[in-house]
Design an enzyme around this catalytic site. Structure first.
Site, PDB file in Angstrom:
ATOM      1  CG  ASP A   1      72.517  -4.875 -22.457  1.00 15.49           C
ATOM      2  OD1 ASP A   1      71.283  -4.951 -22.507  1.00 15.49           O
ATOM      3  OD2 ASP A   1      73.135  -3.978 -21.853  1.00 15.49           O
TER       4      ASP A   1
ATOM      5  CE1 TYR B   1      74.812  -8.068 -14.507  1.00 17.63           C
ATOM      6  CE2 TYR B   1      74.293  -7.219 -12.322  1.00 17.63           C
ATOM      7  CZ  TYR B   1      73.879  -7.739 -13.542  1.00 17.63           C
ATOM      8  OH  TYR B   1      72.532  -7.920 -13.787  1.00 17.63           O
TER       9      TYR B   1
ATOM     10  CG  ASP C   1      76.549  -0.490 -24.292  1.00 17.56           C
ATOM     11  OD1 ASP C   1      76.396   0.234 -25.300  1.00 17.56           O
ATOM     12  OD2 ASP C   1      75.839  -1.492 -24.087  1.00 17.56           O
TER      13      ASP C   1
ATOM     14  NE  ARG D   1      73.036  -0.903 -20.806  1.00 20.76           N
ATOM     15  CZ  ARG D   1      71.925  -0.490 -21.395  1.00 20.76           C
ATOM     16  NH1 ARG D   1      71.988   0.446 -22.339  1.00 20.76           N
ATOM     17  NH2 ARG D   1      70.756  -0.980 -21.057  1.00 20.76           N
TER      18      ARG D   1
END
Length: 306
Positions: free
Chosen positions: A44, A72, A86, A179
């Protein structure tokens, strides 16, 4: 006419905040003066970290790099739910439920292993032939199917009870939406949750430690150090077993024909049905294949040739 270069290999790019993955590909084409570039998993715009680019013949290997495990570092913001899951989205609900560190850390075990996950509606997954974010933007309702994902591990890096924010490190399979994970962690705690900052540390063996920004790549190109940027086509494919054609099987392999026991060096007994394999002519990677069994017997069918 501007010269178009021909390169083959992978680029380990550090995607910075504020850029889409498409932006990175577009700028890389300009820097390298080459057209054939693809990426191996969208980040993103607000996220940063490892974005592997496949250049030249490596574009044929996108699906195999995309299939790698990923790591992550994510910020979980409790007490808030947004339509995008988010901070870029619109807040749709808030909670004043206070969560302690011990409760937060203990709930993480529920999200380790094989789990089902519902992707956010603001995503590029297709449902009934249309990407989910199109439904969201048009205000249309749609049933979002859950997906099977695998989370190999989650560890808590930091927790602030005052701000109700946490940082976690997640090792997961392809198709995992961090997310959604942040949303679901909040829900499991009896609160709400969304994602803040996101950093991708690793894609397979491509690490953030070795990733270069586009500016750093441009600098190397200006100093004629282009070749040093690229990882070879076989890099990061060690998870796939190797098959080497014999001298008699070489022509079969190069023509994309089936490989049987008599024209490969390895034993077919070492492979499982449907296994994806690396195919070699000597020391040169030729492509990828898959192991099959049917009325013709046992064989390997090349599925992707470079």
């Amino acid at each position: 006419m501007e010269k178009v270069n021909s390169f083959n290999g992978y680029l380990n790019v550090f995607k910075e905040k504020g850029m889409t993955s498409h932006d990175v590909v577009f700028k890389a084409r300009k820097i390298l003066k080459t057209k054939k570039i693809g990426h191996t998993g969208t980040l993103d715009p607000d996220a940063q970290g490892v974005l592997v680019l496949c250049v030249g013949q490596a574009t044929k290997m996108v699906e195999y790099i995309t299939d790698h495990e990923k790591v992550y570092e994510a910020e979980v913001i409790l007490g808030r739910e947004t339509d995008t899951c988010d901070l870029s989205g619109t807040v749709i609900s808030e909670s004043d439920q206070r969560i302690g560190r011990d409760a937060f850390e203990s709930i993480l075990t529920q999200f380790i292993g094989d789990i089902r996950q519902k992707p956010p509606i603001y995503s590029a997954i297709r449902v009934n032939g249309k990407k989910l974010y199109h439904y969201a933007r048009n205000g249309e309702s749609v049933e979002i199917p859950e997906r099977d994902i695998h989370v190999a591990g989650i560890s808590l890096l930091e927790f602030c009870e005052d701000s109700q924010k946490a940082r976690i490190m997640v090792t997961c399979s392809k198709g995992t939406y961090i997310r959604s994970l942040c949303r679901d962690i909040g829900s499991a705690l009896g609160s709400l949750g969304c994602m803040g900052n996101l950093i991708r540390h690793r894609v397979g063996t491509f690490s953030i430690i070795d990733a270069l920004t586009l500016a750093e790549i441009a600098e190397k190109v200006s100093h004629d150090q282009i070749e040093s940027l690229f990882y070879p086509l076989a890099y990061s494919l060690d998870r796939y077993q190797c098959v080497r054609a014999t001298e008699q099987g070489r022509k079969f392999l190069l023509n994309g024909n089936k490989l049987f026991q008599w024209n490969i060096h390895e034993s077919l007994d070492d492979f499982y049905l449907g296994e994806t394999l690396r195919l070699y002519d000597g020391d040169q990677l030729i492509g990828m294949g898959r192991y099959y069994q049917n009325d013709e017997g046992n064989y390997i069918k090349p599925t992707k040739l470079l």
